[in-house]
Structure formats: structure tokens, C-alpha cells
Design an enzyme around this catalytic site. Structure first.
Site, PDB file in Angstrom:
ATOM      1  N   ASP A   1     -11.349 -99.655 -45.787  1.00  0.00           N
ATOM      2  CA  ASP A   1     -10.148 -99.497 -44.956  1.00  0.00           C
ATOM      3  C   ASP A   1      -8.946-100.206 -45.574  1.00  0.00           C
ATOM      4  O   ASP A   1      -7.825 -99.700 -45.540  1.00  0.00           O
ATOM      5  CB  ASP A   1     -10.396-100.036 -43.546  1.00  0.00           C
ATOM      6  CG  ASP A   1     -11.334 -99.144 -42.746  1.00  0.00           C
ATOM      7  OD1 ASP A   1     -11.874 -99.611 -41.736  1.00  0.00           O
ATOM      8  OD2 ASP A   1     -11.521 -97.978 -43.137  1.00  0.00           O
TER       9      ASP A   1
ATOM     10  N   GLU B   1     -22.106-102.770 -64.676  1.00  0.00           N
ATOM     11  CA  GLU B   1     -22.585-104.025 -64.098  1.00  0.00           C
ATOM     12  C   GLU B   1     -22.550-103.943 -62.574  1.00  0.00           C
ATOM     13  O   GLU B   1     -21.686-103.252 -62.007  1.00  0.00           O
ATOM     14  CB  GLU B   1     -21.703-105.198 -64.540  1.00  0.00           C
ATOM     15  CG  GLU B   1     -21.647-105.381 -66.040  1.00  0.00           C
ATOM     16  CD  GLU B   1     -20.529-106.319 -66.476  1.00  0.00           C
ATOM     17  OE1 GLU B   1     -20.461-106.600 -67.690  1.00  0.00           O
ATOM     18  OE2 GLU B   1     -19.726-106.769 -65.634  1.00  0.00           O
TER      19      GLU B   1
ATOM     20  N   LYS C   1     -21.523-105.016 -58.982  1.00  0.00           N
ATOM     21  CA  LYS C   1     -20.314-105.692 -58.466  1.00  0.00           C
ATOM     22  C   LYS C   1     -20.744-106.625 -57.335  1.00  0.00           C
ATOM     23  O   LYS C   1     -21.009-106.186 -56.226  1.00  0.00           O
ATOM     24  CB  LYS C   1     -19.287-104.669 -57.969  1.00  0.00           C
ATOM     25  CG  LYS C   1     -17.967-105.292 -57.556  1.00  0.00           C
ATOM     26  CD  LYS C   1     -16.965-104.221 -57.154  1.00  0.00           C
ATOM     27  CE  LYS C   1     -15.646-104.851 -56.767  1.00  0.00           C
ATOM     28  NZ  LYS C   1     -15.752-105.748 -55.608  1.00  0.00           N
TER      29      LYS C   1
ATOM     30  N   ASP D   1     -20.796-109.322 -54.383  1.00  0.00           N
ATOM     31  CA  ASP D   1     -19.911-109.571 -53.251  1.00  0.00           C
ATOM     32  C   ASP D   1     -19.845-111.076 -53.012  1.00  0.00           C
ATOM     33  O   ASP D   1     -20.539-111.635 -52.173  1.00  0.00           O
ATOM     34  CB  ASP D   1     -20.430-108.852 -51.996  1.00  0.00           C
ATOM     35  CG  ASP D   1     -19.364-108.756 -50.921  1.00  0.00           C
ATOM     36  OD1 ASP D   1     -18.186-109.013 -51.236  1.00  0.00           O
ATOM     37  OD2 ASP D   1     -19.702-108.431 -49.777  1.00  0.00           O
TER      38      ASP D   1
ATOM     39  N   TYR E   1     -20.055-113.068 -66.230  1.00  0.00           N
ATOM     40  CA  TYR E   1     -19.973-111.697 -66.756  1.00  0.00           C
ATOM     41  C   TYR E   1     -18.817-111.401 -67.715  1.00  0.00           C
ATOM     42  O   TYR E   1     -18.686-110.272 -68.175  1.00  0.00           O
ATOM     43  CB  TYR E   1     -19.924-110.686 -65.607  1.00  0.00           C
ATOM     44  CG  TYR E   1     -18.875-110.986 -64.547  1.00  0.00           C
ATOM     45  CD1 TYR E   1     -17.518-110.903 -64.819  1.00  0.00           C
ATOM     46  CD2 TYR E   1     -19.270-111.345 -63.269  1.00  0.00           C
ATOM     47  CE1 TYR E   1     -16.575-111.157 -63.848  1.00  0.00           C
ATOM     48  CE2 TYR E   1     -18.335-111.613 -62.274  1.00  0.00           C
ATOM     49  CZ  TYR E   1     -16.992-111.518 -62.578  1.00  0.00           C
ATOM     50  OH  TYR E   1     -16.057-111.795 -61.615  1.00  0.00           O
TER      51      TYR E   1
ATOM     52  N   LYS F   1     -16.759 -98.463 -55.695  1.00  0.00           N
ATOM     53  CA  LYS F   1     -17.198 -99.204 -54.508  1.00  0.00           C
ATOM     54  C   LYS F   1     -18.026 -98.294 -53.613  1.00  0.00           C
ATOM     55  O   LYS F   1     -17.624 -97.164 -53.316  1.00  0.00           O
ATOM     56  CB  LYS F   1     -15.987 -99.769 -53.756  1.00  0.00           C
ATOM     57  CG  LYS F   1     -15.194-100.750 -54.610  1.00  0.00           C
ATOM     58  CD  LYS F   1     -14.131-101.468 -53.836  1.00  0.00           C
ATOM     59  CE  LYS F   1     -14.671-102.730 -53.221  1.00  0.00           C
ATOM     60  NZ  LYS F   1     -13.601-103.570 -52.632  1.00  0.00           N
TER      61      LYS F   1
ATOM     62  N   CYS G   1      -9.410-108.581 -14.995  1.00  0.00           N
ATOM     63  CA  CYS G   1     -10.148-109.481 -15.882  1.00  0.00           C
ATOM     64  C   CYS G   1     -11.633-109.465 -15.523  1.00  0.00           C
ATOM     65  O   CYS G   1     -11.987-109.596 -14.346  1.00  0.00           O
ATOM     66  CB  CYS G   1      -9.584-110.896 -15.752  1.00  0.00           C
ATOM     67  SG  CYS G   1     -10.514-112.125 -16.697  1.00  0.00           S
TER      68      CYS G   1
ATOM     69  N   CYS H   1     -12.283-113.384 -14.009  1.00  0.00           N
ATOM     70  CA  CYS H   1     -11.636-113.928 -12.805  1.00  0.00           C
ATOM     71  C   CYS H   1     -11.025-112.848 -11.914  1.00  0.00           C
ATOM     72  O   CYS H   1     -10.435-113.160 -10.877  1.00  0.00           O
ATOM     73  CB  CYS H   1     -10.573-114.945 -13.200  1.00  0.00           C
ATOM     74  SG  CYS H   1      -9.157-114.218 -14.064  1.00  0.00           S
TER      75      CYS H   1
ATOM     76  N   CYS I   1      -5.177-111.290 -19.716  1.00  0.00           N
ATOM     77  CA  CYS I   1      -5.351-111.879 -18.383  1.00  0.00           C
ATOM     78  C   CYS I   1      -4.343-113.016 -18.278  1.00  0.00           C
ATOM     79  O   CYS I   1      -4.399-113.971 -19.053  1.00  0.00           O
ATOM     80  CB  CYS I   1      -6.768-112.418 -18.211  1.00  0.00           C
ATOM     81  SG  CYS I   1      -6.959-113.430 -16.730  1.00  0.00           S
TER      82      CYS I   1
ATOM     83  N   CYS J   1      -8.998-119.021 -15.458  1.00  0.00           N
ATOM     84  CA  CYS J   1      -9.969-118.111 -16.077  1.00  0.00           C
ATOM     85  C   CYS J   1     -10.828-118.910 -17.058  1.00  0.00           C
ATOM     86  O   CYS J   1     -10.319-119.428 -18.063  1.00  0.00           O
ATOM     87  CB  CYS J   1      -9.222-116.988 -16.796  1.00  0.00           C
ATOM     88  SG  CYS J   1     -10.280-115.725 -17.510  1.00  0.00           S
TER      89      CYS J   1
END
Length: 670
Positions: free
Chosen positions: A36, A113, A115, A117, A225, A312, A406, A409, A424, A430
Site C-alpha cells: 500500500d 538474494e 530480501k 525483513d 550481503y 516484493k 460509545c 459509556c 466519544c 469513559c
């Protein structure tokens, strides 16, 4: 698209992506999947090409990584840490292959290679000894974390015998294995601490800790790497990988030398399927041209090499059933919908819940009761519903309608114009808001109260001992009652009460941040404290006076005036004053080196060879000058380095503002 619409979209995307960059690189707590993020970045890049006049010179399209944290020494990379271009489909890889062939012919090889994370790291060795470890930072400079990196067992502190040069850098990725992540995350939950979303975040958060003893307790790993040397030692990248293994470096064994793009695609297909069998997370494959001479011939763009690309993997997506929608209330009163799902296995974990973000998202999905939904766990972060399968919807199924009161509450929810979230307004009655505000107040970035954690706040609230922040400072009167609480011995009570008393010395800016006023983060709290000096001046400030303060916009100003218009909030502040908290900014005496720049204002932009921007800023202020945040007719000088944004340069030229180098700035002082 009109110019006005383009400008609005560019500004919105720029702001959003900067925040995501900060969340990812600095806080190590991302809120969006890589896929995204890259799609939004593509959209912004396209708009900036079509409407270059509206591009922010500090746009995320021009940046490699995130901002530099202030907790470590900033070190400039000898060889910049560039990012790689990304692709998510085979067609773009085939196009990449064609571009390579057009530039250098058909006689070349690829190195493929995994990748990893994790957190990118640059290690410097002198005479075979590890002397420095630096994070990616913004690609030009990063945070020195050598002490912490020395605790990683797989990183050699001194090399084996070998033909390595006297000085070199080697790049790699620091990461955490899944099993270690699960064990340590479970410990955090048992201790009442917030769990990390995934191993990558845990590794990143660990490497930036101040306490190296705690870092050593957490088992990090590192694959190396890429080698950088002053003079080339090898003809190919593959040769260098084999060599650095013999020097003692931990190099991943799954890399492959490929002669054709078809072999590359086969390698990608294999690991897209087999990645879940690894003990660590990967999110794609890196493809590099093997021969160094050919790499040099292909060269670089402004932010990435033309001889490499990363493929990816798309986030894994599964289908499951929506059981119900529940609602969570945060400390600011924001009400977030959560989808409760029929348990399903996704990216190696069982998923039972997924975020729905806000009412707009429920409408976008056209979500109905009992829907069959597609769930994705992009970047191994919080699962989210991507879409609904309408073919499986029951005819009698009713649409999900966002609640109007809510869930805790029962107060009627409010939604401000231009905002996606419902709130709220009952912040004084609350429970999750009251507890959340107190947990925020005691936090490390606010009052940093030792001996008092989130779980303890919950327990104290449940017993009725605390209802407001001021009640925390009255716990000394309940010492005997506290002894009746489970797991509360004399030592823990003493530590807690000492921590509470000590927190009274925290500066005004920390107290202001700790109050939890909506939109008042750490930086804004500091700016407000510096500008208004006292809480009384801040409470009395009008909307116009607030927006006159540096970097305070209409939304923040409105939030402040609304907060202080509530008589209960003002009464609470009076109680905190009486209890001894700091509501006056400390006047720090600054001894000027000279007054040679008095009355002159500056903006610093670009990258400098001999100084960091912070060093130049300090130099200007020590000699009486003032730093501004944006270019206007009030600006006296723009100090320009390399890679300065074209928009900033153009605006300065239009306003006839003198543009000087760092050497010319020094000449004004010395």
C-alpha cells in the site's frame, strides 16, 4: 485533473507518506503494508511529474529512508545507503531485463538474494576490527549503534585471517527469528507491556535501545550481503559473497547465480511458496547484476541503482467469515471498529480480528452481517479486510451500520467536519479514555514514572484509587491500602512512590505532552512550551495567538482552545500545580560565541560535506542567528548544500533571497 485538485492531492499524500516513513523507520511501528505504501508513493510520483510546481522539496519520493532519531550520534555514510526500486509483478521484471540488455548487451548474470525483513545496517572494519555500526537513517547519514550491534553473536568483532583490505564497509540486515520474537513478545504481554506487531519491528526497536545489556538479552541475527572498498578486490558480486564468508561473515546460503531472467522467475516462484518454512521473515527477492564493471556502466538514479531491483511478494490473502463488528475506545476518545472473524491461518499465524479503521472504511467495503471477506496481512502487520466476496452474501444479510453511541459509556458519538473518526466526548467519564490518558501520562516519552506501568494503572483505577492524573500524586496517602493489592510488596510500593515524587521535576513540555491533548505530540508540546513559557499564558491564548506560534496550525489551535474551555480540565491543572508539577518553561541561559549573526535568519537545505545540518544550525544559533522553518520574504539567507530540493531553490530565487554555501556562512562568523 485541475491544478488545484492536484495540489491538494500532492499535499495530502506527502503528509501521509511522511508520517508512514516516520512510523516505519523511527518508531518501528508501521501502520500500512509495504504494498500500500509503494502504491501511494507511485501515485505521488506520478502527480509530481505532471505538476512539478507543487512538489515538496522534502517529498517522500526524494527520500531513501526515515528521519534520524535524536538518541544516538549521527554519522555520515562513506558510501550512501541507497534504496532499491520495487516491483510486484513479473512483467515489470521482464521490462527491467530488457532495459539491462539494451544498455549492456546480452552477456551478463544475475545474483538473486532473499530480501530480509529487518533493519538495514552498515558495518565499518579497520584492520579486521569492527569499529562502527550505523543504521540507514536517511541514506546519507544514520545513527551510530555500535555498542548494541557488538552484542549480536553472528557479527564478527574481529575477522579471521584473510585478504581483506585495511578499511571497508559491509552492508547487511539485522533481524529476529520468529521463535525468539514469539517468546519475547509473550514476556512483554505478561509484563503488561505493548506487544510488537512483528519480528522486524522488535529488531528495529531493540537496536535503538539505550541499554546495551537489554539488547544483549534479545537474540538478534544479521545476514551480510554487500561489500564496499576503496579499490575493487573482486570482479563480481558473487565472488565477493564467497570471499566475505571466508573472512567470518554470516552470509545467507539461499542466494543463487542466475544466467537468465527465466531462472530469476523460477527462484522467485520457489521462495514465494517456501518462505513460510524459513525461521525468519522475508518479503521479497533482490536481483542484482553480478559483474561490478557492468554495475558501474549502468550507474544510478538519484535514489537507487539501475543495476538492481527488488521483487516484493504480495501479502498473503485468505477468505473467511465476518462474525461481528466490535468497537474500541482510545485515550483520545476515537472509536475504532474491529472485525471479529472466524479464525483462519494467515502468513503463519491464526487471525481472529482485523482492523476496519473507521466508518468510511465500512461504507467503502459495503460490509454486511455474516459477509465472506478477504483478509490480508500486508508486511506482517495488523490484518485488515481488503474486500468482500459478494457472491457468498446471504440475501437477508443487513448492512453494518456504524454505532452512534460509545460502546463503553453510551454517550452520543461526535464527528468533526473533515475527520474520518468518530469520538466519544465524555473524556471525564469513559473508562478507556480515563485509563488511557493516565497510561499516556506516566509513559516514557511523557513523565517517565519509574515503578508505575499500564497494568498498575488499570488495577489502581479498578480499585477506585485513581480517577484523574492528579490522583496519582495522592497515592502517598494510600500506602497501607496499596499493600493489600496483589503483587504489591513494600519494595515495589516504595519504588513507585519514589518515581511519582521524582516525576514532579519533569519540565513543562513533558507535563504538557503528558496531558494528552489531541494533536499535541512531543514536538508540538516543546514548541508551545518555548513560545508561551507558562501554562497560564497558553490557557489564555486566543486562536489567533496560538497560530502565530511556530508550526501551530488551525487544527491544533482549535484542539487547545477546546481543551482549556472545559472547566474540569482547568481545575485538574490547578490541582497539579498545587501538587508541585512544573508548568513554567525553564529559561536556559545560552552563552553566545558571538553576535555576528544577530538579526539574521537562515534556512539550511541539502547535504554538506563537512557538517551535518544540525551542526550548522547550532553554529548559527550560537552566533546569534535564527533558524526559520519555511522560506518567506522574512528570510535573510538560504544555506544550500548538495541535493537541495528544486522547489525551495526556485522560491528563494523568486524572493531574491541570497543563497550561500556552508563556507560562505563560516566566513560570516570567523
Amino acid at each position: 485533473m485541475s491544478a488545484a485538485e492536484a495540489k491538494k492531492q500532492i499535499q495530502a499524500l506527502t503528509t501521509e507518506l511522511k508520517q508512514h516513513n516516520y512510523n516505519y523507520y523511527v518508531l518501528a511501528m508501521p501502520t500500512i503494508s509495504d504494498f500500500d505504501f509503494d502504491k501511494k508513493l507511485e501515485q505521488l510520483n506520478k502527480l509530481e511529474r505532471e505538476f512539478p510546481e507543487f512538489a515538496d522539496p522534502d517529498s517522500p519520493t526524494q527520500k531513501v529512508g526515515g528521519d534520524i532519531t535524536k538518541e544516538f550520534v549521527t554519522v555520515r555514510h562513506r558510501w550512501p545507503m541507497l534504496s532499491l526500486g520495487n516491483t510486484y509483478n513479473e512483467q515489470e521484471l521482464l521490462e527491467f531485463d530488457q532495459r539491462i540488455r539494451k544498455a549492456i548487451g546480452d552477456n551478463f548474470e544475475y545474483v538473486c538474494e532473499l530480501k530480509f525483513d529487518g533493519l538495514s545496517m552498515s558495518l565499518t572494519y579497520e584492520q579486521g576490527k569492527l569499529v562502527r555500526a550505523v543504521t540507514r537513517g536517511d541514506g546519507v547519514q544514520g545513527d551510530e549503534v555500535t555498542t548494541n550491534v557488538r552484542t549480536i553473536n553472528t557479527i564478527p568483532k574481529r575477522l579471521h585471517e584473510g585478504n581483506y583490505p585495511d578499511y571497508f564497509d559491509i552492508r547487511g540486515e539485522v533481524f529476529m527469528h520468529r521463535k525468539a520474537f514469539e517468546r519475547l513478545n509473550n514476556e512483554r504481554l505478561e509484563n503488561g507491556e505493548v506487544a510488537y506487531a512483528n519480528p522486524r519491528n522488535f529488531a528495529s526497536g531493540t537496536i535503538k535501545m539505550q541499554d546495551s545489556a537489554e539488547v544483549a538479552r534479545r537474540p538478534l541475527d544479521c545476514f551480510l550481503y554487500f561489500l564496499y572498498t576503496e579499490k575493487p578486490l573482486f570482479k563480481t558480486h558473487w565472488e565477493s559473497l564467497q570471499a566475505v564468508k571466508t573472512w567470518g561473515f554470516h552470509v545467507n546460503d539461499h542466494s543463487r547465480l542466475c544466467g537468465t531472467i527465466d531462472e530469476v522467475l523460477q527462484f522467485i516462484a520457489k521462495w514465494d511458496k517456501d518462505r513460510f518454512d524459513l525461521s525468519y521473515d522475508i518479503d521479497g527477492i533482490v536481483i542484482k547484476i553480478n559483474n561490478y564493471s557492468q554495475q558501474q556502466e549502468l550507474g544510478f538514479t538519484a535514489k537507487s541503482p539501475r543495476w538492481a531491483i527488488s521483487y516484493k511478494f504480495k501479502a498473503e490473502r485468505v477468505e473467511t467469515e465476518l462474525i461481528s463488528v466490535s468497537y474500541q475506545v482510545g485515550r483520545t476518545g476515537a472509536v475504532t471498529p474491529v472485525a471479529n472473524l472466524k479464525p483462519v491461518l494467515l502468513a503463519g499465524t491464526t487471525v481472529k480480528r482485523a482492523t476496519l479503521h473507521n466508518a468510511n472504511e465500512i461504507l467503502r467495503l459495503d460490509l454486511h452481517e455474516g459477509d465472506t471477506v478477504f483478509v490480508e496481512k500486508g508486511g506482517e502487520i495488523i490484518p485488515k479486510i481488503i474486500s468482500v466476496n459478494p457472491d457468498k452474501r446471504k440475501s437477508e444479510s443487513l448492512p453494518i451500520v456504524y454505532r452512534t453511541t460509545c460502546p463503553v459509556c453510551n454517550t452520543h458519538l461526535e464527528r468533526k467536519e473533515g475527520e474520518a473518526a468518530f469520538y466519544c466526548p465524555n473524556d471525564e467519564g469513559c473508562r478507556p479514555q480515563i485509563v488511557g490518558k493516565m497510561q499516556h501520562f506516566i509513559g516514557r516519552k511523557a513523565m517517565n514514572i519509574d515503578g508505575l506501568g499500564d497494568e498498575t494503572i488499570e488495577a489502581l483505577y479498578t480499585r477506585g484509587y485513581i480517577r484523574h492524573i492528579s490522583d496519582i500524586y495522592k497515592l502517598h496517602d494510600r500506602a497501607e491500602e496499596l499493600k493489600q493489592m496483589e503483587r504489591f510488596g513494600d519494595k515495589s510500593i516504595t519504588n513507585m512512590l519514589d518515581g511519582i515524587e521524582k516525576s514532579k521535576q519533569m519540565p513543562f513540555e513533558k507535563v504538557l505532552f503528558g496531558l494528552g491533548i489531541r494533536y499535541i505530540g512531543e514536538t508540538v508540546a516543546k514548541k508551545l512550551a518555548m513560545h508561551f513559557k507558562t501554562i497560564d499564558h497558553l490557557m489564555a491564548a486566543t486562536q489567533e495567538e496560538l497560530t502565530a506560534a511556530e508550526e501551530i496550525g488551525e487544527r491544533i489551535a482549535q484542539s487547545i482552545t477546546e481543551y482549556f474551555s472545559n472547566e474540569k480540565h482547568r481545575q485538574e491543572i490547578e490541582k497539579l500545580k498545587e501538587l508541585g508539577l512544573q508548568f513554567v518553561a525553564e529559561e536556559k541561559e545560552v552563552k553566545l560565541a558571538s553576535e555576528k549573526l544577530t538579526g539574521q535568519s537562515f534556512i539550511i537545505s541539502g547535504v554538506f560535506e563537512k557538517f551535518s545540518r544540525d551542526e550548522l544550525k547550532d553554529l548559527i544559533e550560537l552566533n546569534g542567528g535564527k533558524i526559520l522553518s519555511s522560506i518567506s520574504a522574512k528570510l535573510n539567507y538560504l544555506v544550500a548544500g548538495d541535493n537541495m530540493g528544486p522547489a525551495k531553490l526556485e522560491k528563494a530565487q523568486k524572493l531574491n533571497i541570497p543563497i550561500i554555501s556552508d563556507e560562505e556562512l563560516l566566513a560570516m562568523i570567523y
